[in-house]
Design a protein around this motif. Structure first.
Motif, PDB file in Angstrom:
ATOM      1  N   THR A 473       0.842  -1.193   0.000  1.00 13.93           N
ATOM      2  CA  THR A 473       0.000   0.000   0.000  1.00 13.93           C
ATOM      3  C   THR A 473       0.877   1.242   0.000  1.00 13.93           C
ATOM      4  O   THR A 473       1.780   1.372   0.822  1.00 13.93           O
ATOM      5  CB  THR A 473      -0.916   0.022   1.235  1.00 13.93           C
ATOM      6  OG1 THR A 473      -1.753  -1.133   1.210  1.00 13.93           O
ATOM      7  CG2 THR A 473      -1.791   1.265   1.237  1.00 13.93           C
ATOM      8  N   VAL A 474       0.641   2.127  -0.946  1.00 14.32           N
ATOM      9  CA  VAL A 474       1.400   3.372  -1.024  1.00 14.32           C
ATOM     10  C   VAL A 474       0.427   4.532  -1.178  1.00 14.32           C
ATOM     11  O   VAL A 474      -0.730   4.359  -1.568  1.00 14.32           O
ATOM     12  CB  VAL A 474       2.404   3.375  -2.199  1.00 14.32           C
ATOM     13  CG1 VAL A 474       3.442   2.290  -2.016  1.00 14.32           C
ATOM     14  CG2 VAL A 474       1.685   3.215  -3.531  1.00 14.32           C
ATOM     15  N   MET A 475       0.921   5.721  -0.846  1.00 19.32           N
ATOM     16  CA  MET A 475       0.133   6.934  -1.011  1.00 19.32           C
ATOM     17  C   MET A 475       0.691   7.706  -2.199  1.00 19.32           C
ATOM     18  O   MET A 475       1.906   7.901  -2.301  1.00 19.32           O
ATOM     19  CB  MET A 475       0.208   7.789   0.253  1.00 19.32           C
ATOM     20  CG  MET A 475      -0.554   9.098   0.184  1.00 19.32           C
ATOM     21  SD  MET A 475      -0.531   9.962   1.774  1.00 19.32           S
ATOM     22  CE  MET A 475       1.217  10.333   1.913  1.00 19.32           C
ATOM     23  N   ILE A 476      -0.180   8.114  -3.117  1.00 16.01           N
ATOM     24  CA  ILE A 476       0.228   8.872  -4.292  1.00 16.01           C
ATOM     25  C   ILE A 476       0.025  10.359  -3.999  1.00 16.01           C
ATOM     26  O   ILE A 476      -1.086  10.789  -3.689  1.00 16.01           O
ATOM     27  CB  ILE A 476      -0.572   8.464  -5.541  1.00 16.01           C
ATOM     28  CG1 ILE A 476      -0.527   6.941  -5.730  1.00 16.01           C
ATOM     29  CG2 ILE A 476      -0.025   9.175  -6.766  1.00 16.01           C
ATOM     30  CD1 ILE A 476       0.859   6.380  -5.947  1.00 16.01           C
ATOM     31  N   LYS A 477       1.125  11.124  -4.098  1.00 21.21           N
ATOM     32  CA  LYS A 477       1.094  12.553  -3.802  1.00 21.21           C
ATOM     33  C   LYS A 477       1.506  13.337  -5.045  1.00 21.21           C
ATOM     34  O   LYS A 477       2.503  13.017  -5.689  1.00 21.21           O
ATOM     35  CB  LYS A 477       2.035  12.881  -2.646  1.00 21.21           C
ATOM     36  CG  LYS A 477       2.094  14.358  -2.291  1.00 21.21           C
ATOM     37  CD  LYS A 477       3.059  14.599  -1.143  1.00 21.21           C
ATOM     38  CE  LYS A 477       3.130  16.077  -0.790  1.00 21.21           C
ATOM     39  NZ  LYS A 477       4.108  16.316   0.317  1.00 21.21           N
ATOM     40  N   THR A 486      -5.536  16.170  -4.183  1.00 17.87           N
ATOM     41  CA  THR A 486      -5.904  15.294  -3.069  1.00 17.87           C
ATOM     42  C   THR A 486      -5.075  14.014  -3.143  1.00 17.87           C
ATOM     43  O   THR A 486      -5.022  13.365  -4.195  1.00 17.87           O
ATOM     44  CB  THR A 486      -7.400  14.932  -3.117  1.00 17.87           C
ATOM     45  OG1 THR A 486      -8.165  16.132  -3.028  1.00 17.87           O
ATOM     46  CG2 THR A 486      -7.769  14.007  -1.969  1.00 17.87           C
ATOM     47  N   GLU A 487      -4.416  13.670  -2.041  1.00 21.70           N
ATOM     48  CA  GLU A 487      -3.627  12.440  -2.010  1.00 21.70           C
ATOM     49  C   GLU A 487      -4.550  11.229  -2.027  1.00 21.70           C
ATOM     50  O   GLU A 487      -5.652  11.259  -1.499  1.00 21.70           O
ATOM     51  CB  GLU A 487      -2.747  12.420  -0.754  1.00 21.70           C
ATOM     52  CG  GLU A 487      -1.744  13.568  -0.723  1.00 21.70           C
ATOM     53  CD  GLU A 487      -1.008  13.645   0.607  1.00 21.70           C
ATOM     54  OE1 GLU A 487      -1.438  12.958   1.548  1.00 21.70           O
ATOM     55  OE2 GLU A 487      -0.015  14.383   0.706  1.00 21.70           O
ATOM     56  N   LYS A 488      -4.078  10.140  -2.644  1.00 19.85           N
ATOM     57  CA  LYS A 488      -4.866   8.912  -2.723  1.00 19.85           C
ATOM     58  C   LYS A 488      -3.995   7.726  -2.347  1.00 19.85           C
ATOM     59  O   LYS A 488      -2.787   7.723  -2.596  1.00 19.85           O
ATOM     60  CB  LYS A 488      -5.429   8.702  -4.132  1.00 19.85           C
ATOM     61  CG  LYS A 488      -6.415   9.777  -4.580  1.00 19.85           C
ATOM     62  CD  LYS A 488      -6.985   9.460  -5.958  1.00 19.85           C
ATOM     63  CE  LYS A 488      -7.972  10.529  -6.406  1.00 19.85           C
ATOM     64  NZ  LYS A 488      -8.552  10.229  -7.736  1.00 19.85           N
ATOM     65  N   THR A 489      -4.611   6.714  -1.729  1.00 19.99           N
ATOM     66  CA  THR A 489      -3.917   5.493  -1.335  1.00 19.99           C
ATOM     67  C   THR A 489      -4.253   4.369  -2.309  1.00 19.99           C
ATOM     68  O   THR A 489      -5.430   4.182  -2.664  1.00 19.99           O
ATOM     69  CB  THR A 489      -4.310   5.086   0.096  1.00 19.99           C
ATOM     70  OG1 THR A 489      -3.929   6.129   0.993  1.00 19.99           O
ATOM     71  CG2 THR A 489      -3.597   3.805   0.506  1.00 19.99           C
TER      72      THR A 489
END
Length: 675
Positions: A473-477, A486-489
């Motif tokens: 799982t990573v967060m896209i910034k 808006t950041e998304k996971t």
């Protein structure tokens, strides 16, 4: 054909399927006996009945006359545990008993919908349901597969006491449903707690006694089962200092009220207690003076709230945080230590599991997401959202390497246009163990906020991007000056992820002047961008204007009746000192007239009519009257002065000023009075 208790099972279909295509079937008797005749050759004998499982599952293989074949059957029972009003009861223990003996292997606990199921049953059972705060009817007796429903009522304890903590005899406890009283309990001397049983659905509980003031009525439902409700009374016949009501809300994070919190006001000689409702609201009655309001509930920590109560107070907010506990286990259920548990929304907040796999995180607010992190391994689930201390997440370490995946997509603005040169980063909470290892096979760079950059790219001219080699799982910034994203996971299984970027508005300001350098008030300044969006403002008394929130490239103009503004500005970023200069808008008009001899109708020809412009720098000019004494001129603008001149003549009037079209600018002249 028998269950595990050697009870026969009737109506079971027993089938022989021979290797050479011969098929024979029969049905067991009530005692579970069967017989298949006229068989030939080897084959399989199987048993089947709806809702039952039989062992051996595959059946028996026979090659000749055989007796004593046995099948052992088991069945499943499921159902719901509900209140009498049909609300599900979560956490109820459903027990199956045979011959009065409790069988631990045949127990189940209801889920949030009140549902349970038990398999492997082999005989006749009676069902009992129990959980704190509820009383249930006797469950049905079952001897085969079925679905059941067990209903029950709930109970609460009402505590009636005075401000000194003493019992109040002679008070009446009223239990109402839909405004109608259906149960009454009278308090007695020396007793404070009274259990109200057999409650169904929402009810209202109120305590009254002549000459006393009690905590307001409380509405309860089955979620209050097993809890105590405190009603504090004050004797109104005793002289007391004036008291007040204090109300407010208990929260653990924005928009996250906490129910069932005990709220207490403690003063020099006053102690008042209340409990929050489902919306976190509380009301303290009979409060006065200097004191502290405190809130308490297991798993939560709240800030104390000092007050000096001299009047009724509302909207008090008691803020707190909660603590969560959980565990990390391996495939065999054993605890796994040194796994980092990160709060996804606040990467700097994390903890590690201990040697037994246990972990605890305190200081949490609202709904947060917990993510387990350990190099090169996967967890099930990959993350868990928690909202309070009742959540107890368990993460299972999977015996596999984290697979890699690719995410791509497109970034556009709110107008649907692509946004190029956007920095796109994949972030994951840092390992926190001093290692610079990378799950993605490369080098991760750690940010100040406790995250690692595991992949990075930029959007192309059409707004497209691709991130490869991601794991877990990573967060896209996304980042680009002048834009908000808006950041998304994301996790494995996600291949396409588009983003919408919102343009940040910018400001343009300046002043508007006339051609003499004076400030112009009331000038309309308008900005129109390349999408047709419009922003307007009007200059103030000092000629100043400001346009806020502009987006994209804008064309800016100024306008005011009676003025002409030749400047047109184009801007795409914040700009100060963007000025406009206007000159009077002099509309063209016509003038004409006639000159005659005074007191006659005779015209005076050859008179020079001089035109002088007052409102502009245009050069003066002249026209001459014709033989009829008439003159005419066009193309005038603003205010002009008209003066007739002829040697030896005096004219009346000597001059005339006009500001618009006038076709009767007439004069009379007398000869011999001039030079």
């Amino acid at each position: 054909m028998a269950g595990r208790e050697d009870e026969g099972i009737g109506a079971v279909e027993v089938t022989f399927e021979g290797d050479h295509g011969l098929t024979r079937s029969t049905v067991t008797t009530a005692q579970g006996n069967f017989q298949l005749s006229d068989l030939s050759g080897p084959g399989w004998v199987t048993a089947a009945k709806e809702g039952w499982d039989f062992e051996p599952q595959k059946g028996h293989y026979v090659q000749g006359e055989t007796t004593g074949l046995r099948f052992f059957g088991s069945y499943k029972v499921d159902g719901y545990v509900l209140t009498e009003s049909g609300e599900p009861v979560e956490g109820a223990e459903v027990t199956f008993m045979a011959d009065g003996a409790v069988l631990p292997e045949f127990t189940a606990t209801t889920n949030a919908q009140g549902y349970f199921s038990v398999s492997g049953l082999t005989t006749t059972y009676s069902i009992e349901v129990s959980t704190a705060g509820f009383a249930f009817e006797d469950g049905p007796e079952v001897s085969g597969p079925t679905s059941v429903e067990v209903r029950g009522t709930y109970e609460v304890t009402v505590v009636v006491k005075d401000v000194n903590g003493e019992a109040i005899p002679g008070a009446t406890i009223y239990v109402k449903r839909n405004g109608i009283t259906y149960d009454i309990v009278t308090t007695s001397d020396g007793k404070m707690g009274y259990t109200l049983k057999g409650l169904e659905g929402p009810v209202e509980i109120e305590v009254l006694k002549t000459g006393w003031q009690f905590t307001p009525a409380v509405s309860v439902d089955s979620s209050w089962a097993g809890r105590a409700i405190i009603f504090e009374g004050r004797d109104l016949t005793e002289p007391t200092e004036p008291t007040y009501t204090v109300s407010g809300t208990v929260t653990a994070g924005d928009n996250h009220p906490v129910a069932n919190v005990t709220v207490v006001f403690e003063g020099n000689d006053v102690r008042v207690e209340a409990t929050t409702d489902s919306e976190g609201k509380f009301t303290l009655v009979g409060v006065r003076g200097i004191g502290v309001i405190k809130a308490s509930k297991a798993g939560y920590a709240f800030d104390a709230y000092p007050v000096d109560v001299e009047s009724n107070m509302t909207d008090i907010e008691l803020k707190g945080t909660y603590m969560i506990s959980g565990k990390v286990i391996d495939k065999d259920g054993k605890g796994v230590g040194s796994v980092k548990i990160v709060v996804e929304e606040v990467p700097a907040k994390y903890t590690f599991s201990d040697s037994s796999g246990q972990f605890t995180l305190a200081g949490l607010e609202g709904a947060v997401t917990l993510v387990p992190v350990k190099d090169d391994v996967a967890f099930d689930p990959e993350f868990v959202e928690v909202t309070g201390p009742d959540d107890s997440p368990v993460f299972k370490l999977l015996d596999q390497t984290v697979p890699t995946y690719t995410v791509s997509g497109r970034v556009v603005d709110e107008y649907g246009d692509p946004i190029p040169e956007v920095q796109v980063q994949a972030l994951r909470p840092a390992n926190g163990n001093g290692s610079s290892g990378d799950d993605n096979g490369g080098t991760e760079s750690e940010n100040d906020n406790g995250t690692n950059v595991v992949a990075e790219t930029w959007t192309d001219l059409d707004g497209h991007y691709t991130l490869e080699g991601l794991q877990g799982t990573v967060m896209i910034k996304l980042t680009k000056s002048g834009h908000t994203f808006t950041e998304k996971t994301v996790s494995a299984g996600t291949s396409n992820l588009d983003f919408l970027g919102t343009l940040e508005g910018y400001t343009v300001s300046g002043r508007v002047f006339d051609d003499d350098g004076s400030q112009l008030a009331g000038v309309l300044v308008t900005a129109v961008n390349d999408k047709g969006e419009t922003w307007t403002t009007t200059t103030d008394s000092s000629g100043a204007y400001k346009l806020n929130g502009l987006k994209r490239t804008n064309t800016i103009r100024a306008e005011k009746t009676g003025y002409v503004f030749e400047q047109v500005h184009s801007v795409s970023d914040s700009t100060a000192g963007l000025h406009f200069y206007g000159r009077p808008d002099l509309q063209s008009y016509k003038a004409a007239g006639k000159i005659w001899i005074t007191d006659t109708a005779n015209p005076v020809p050859g008179v020079e009519v001089r035109i002088t412009f007052i409102d502009s720098s245009r050069s003066p000019f002249k026209v001459v009257t014709n033989s009829e004494g008439e003159w005419e001129v066009d193309g005038l603008a603003g205010k002009v002065m008209i003066v007739p001149q002829k040697p030896g003549w005096v004219f009346d009037p000597a001059s005339r000023g006009i500001t618009g079209e006038d076709l009767y600018v007439n004069f009379s002249g007398t000869y011999g009075s001039g030079d």
